[in-house]
Design an enzyme around this catalytic site. Structure first.
Site, PDB file in Angstrom:
ATOM      1  N   CYS A 129      -0.983 -32.531  49.491  1.00 22.05           N
ATOM      2  CA  CYS A 129      -2.421 -32.378  49.286  1.00 22.05           C
ATOM      3  C   CYS A 129      -2.759 -32.292  47.805  1.00 22.05           C
ATOM      4  O   CYS A 129      -2.622 -31.229  47.187  1.00 22.05           O
ATOM      5  CB  CYS A 129      -2.915 -31.134  50.014  1.00 22.05           C
ATOM      6  SG  CYS A 129      -4.650 -30.814  49.705  1.00 22.05           S
ATOM      7  N   CYS A 183      -5.467 -29.818  46.874  1.00 19.38           N
ATOM      8  CA  CYS A 183      -5.085 -28.391  46.936  1.00 19.38           C
ATOM      9  C   CYS A 183      -4.248 -28.026  45.719  1.00 19.38           C
ATOM     10  O   CYS A 183      -4.399 -26.953  45.151  1.00 19.38           O
ATOM     11  CB  CYS A 183      -4.235 -28.082  48.160  1.00 19.38           C
ATOM     12  SG  CYS A 183      -4.780 -28.826  49.677  1.00 19.38           S
ATOM     13  N   ASP A 184      -3.317 -28.888  45.346  1.00 22.33           N
ATOM     14  CA  ASP A 184      -2.290 -28.508  44.376  1.00 22.33           C
ATOM     15  C   ASP A 184      -2.378 -29.227  43.030  1.00 22.33           C
ATOM     16  O   ASP A 184      -1.631 -28.905  42.104  1.00 22.33           O
ATOM     17  CB  ASP A 184      -0.898 -28.769  44.985  1.00 22.33           C
ATOM     18  CG  ASP A 184      -0.703 -27.958  46.257  1.00 22.33           C
ATOM     19  OD1 ASP A 184      -1.224 -26.831  46.311  1.00 22.33           O
ATOM     20  OD2 ASP A 184      -0.056 -28.449  47.195  1.00 22.33           O
TER      21      ASP A 184
END
Ligand code: NDP
Length: 309
Positions: A134, A137-138
């Site tokens: 992701c 997300c990261d």
């Protein structure tokens, strides 16, 4: 034991839309939101192709709005995960992660799909230490660093473009000599000078003492001009598609060889009367939020008809 006429499992566009329709039909549905309320869209940033938002819409806002709309019509939201189901029992039985049990006269399965991994042992070894599925997300952790994204579809292109806004360099590792992504996404990738596409390339493994420091790659695997080499990177992002979250139901519901729940024609009816499937868990082809939402609506309409019988 708790009882409901309609239990909806899943909180993506399919689950919430099913809840909006079922709520407006006075079915007072119960919806299990699972581990990721709002579903897969909540790990993307902006949604540009959901109708009604000419300037695009923040994915979390879109999902939160759907949730509120479902609540407004009487849906009871539970922050739980279904751990076990019994589709032989009447009413159907569902056990939740908090130990509670529910019975339901009808079920809508809208459990979506999850990111696929290549299956390399190094993916497990470096999970959370340089390996991610992701980018939104990261990606934050890779500012001014070098990352690679695996895949040649729309997701891979979208993630590579997103990461290019943060990282100093993005390699897109594509196993074929072409991208599968839509033309507009391809153009974004090819026009971004921070992104370098490595066609006909596969990943053999990852290396690094403290987290990912590079990938072992192979160009033209199995061909006469096969070439193995190491690519120094700090982050390795998977964007190679998804697999349907249907395991819990597969002893009862017919699935295709990839695990997608099979429904009757273009209806959401499964092979078990009273159980309906909506969204990506039953959609091997389109996997779009708007289509998931529409199938959630259909599932609720079918459930209403079934319950009226
Ligand atoms: P896709 O299935 O479209 O693409 C998966 C990509 O991963 C392909 O390039 C595939 O390669 C590659 N791949 C699969 N397995 C491996 C493997 N073992 N090793 C290396 N590469 C592999 O998935 P997406 O998640 O990209 O897209 C899913 C759907 O969602 C599509 O319909 C897409 O259009 C849609 N989507 C739309 C977006 C938008 O409109 N904004 C954004 C994101 C997704 P190969 O081509 O060789 O099979």
């Amino acid at each position: 034991m708790n009882h409901t006429r309609l239990l909806i499992i899943g909180s993506g566009p399919a689950g919430y839309t099913a809840a909006i329709y079922a709520g407006r039909a006075n079915l007072n549905p119960v919806l299990l939101e699972g581990l990721q309320p709002g579903g897969q869209l909540t790990i993307t940033t902006e949604v540009e192709n959901f109708p009604g938002f000419p300037e695009g819409v923040d994915a979390n806002e879109l999902m939160d709005n759907m949730r509120q709309q479902a609540e407004r019509f009487g849906t009871k939201m539970l922050p739980n995960v279904a751990m076990k189901v019994d589709l032989d029992a009447r009413p159907f039985k569902v056990s939740l992660d908090d130990g509670s049990e529910w019975t339901a006269e009808s079920l809508i399965v809208a459990t979506g799909s999850s990111a696929k991994y290549l299956g390399l042992s190094d993916e497990q070894k470096y999970m959370g230490q340089g390996v991610s599925a992701c980018a939104t997300c990261d990606g934050f952790f890779y500012r001014k660093k070098v990352v690679a994204v695996v895949g040649g579809g729309d997701t891979a292109c979208e993630e590579a473009s997103y990461l290019a806004g943060l990282a100093s360099k993005v390699y897109l590792i594509v196993r074929k000599p072409f991208l599968r992504a839509s033309k507009i996404m391809q153009e974004r990738v090819f026009n971004n000078e921070k992104i370098e596409v490595l066609f006909e390339t596969n990943t053999l493994g990852l290396y690094g003492e403290n987290g990912v420091e590079g990938a072992h790659l192979v160009f033209r695997k199995g061909e006469s001009d096969e070439r193995k080499y190491d690519l120094p990177i700090d982050g390795f992002f998977l964007a190679i598609g998804h697999h349907p979250n249907s395991e819990l139901f597969s002893p009862w519901l017919k699935t295709n060889e990839e695990g997608y729940i099979m429904t009757e024609g273009d209806s959401p009816r499964t092979n078990v009367a009273g159980v309906f499937a909506a969204g990506d868990v039953a959609d091997p082809h389109y996997r779009q939020a708007v289509i998931a939402a529409a199938s959630g609506a259909k599932a609720a309409m079918e459930a209403e008809k079934y319950l009226a019988q």
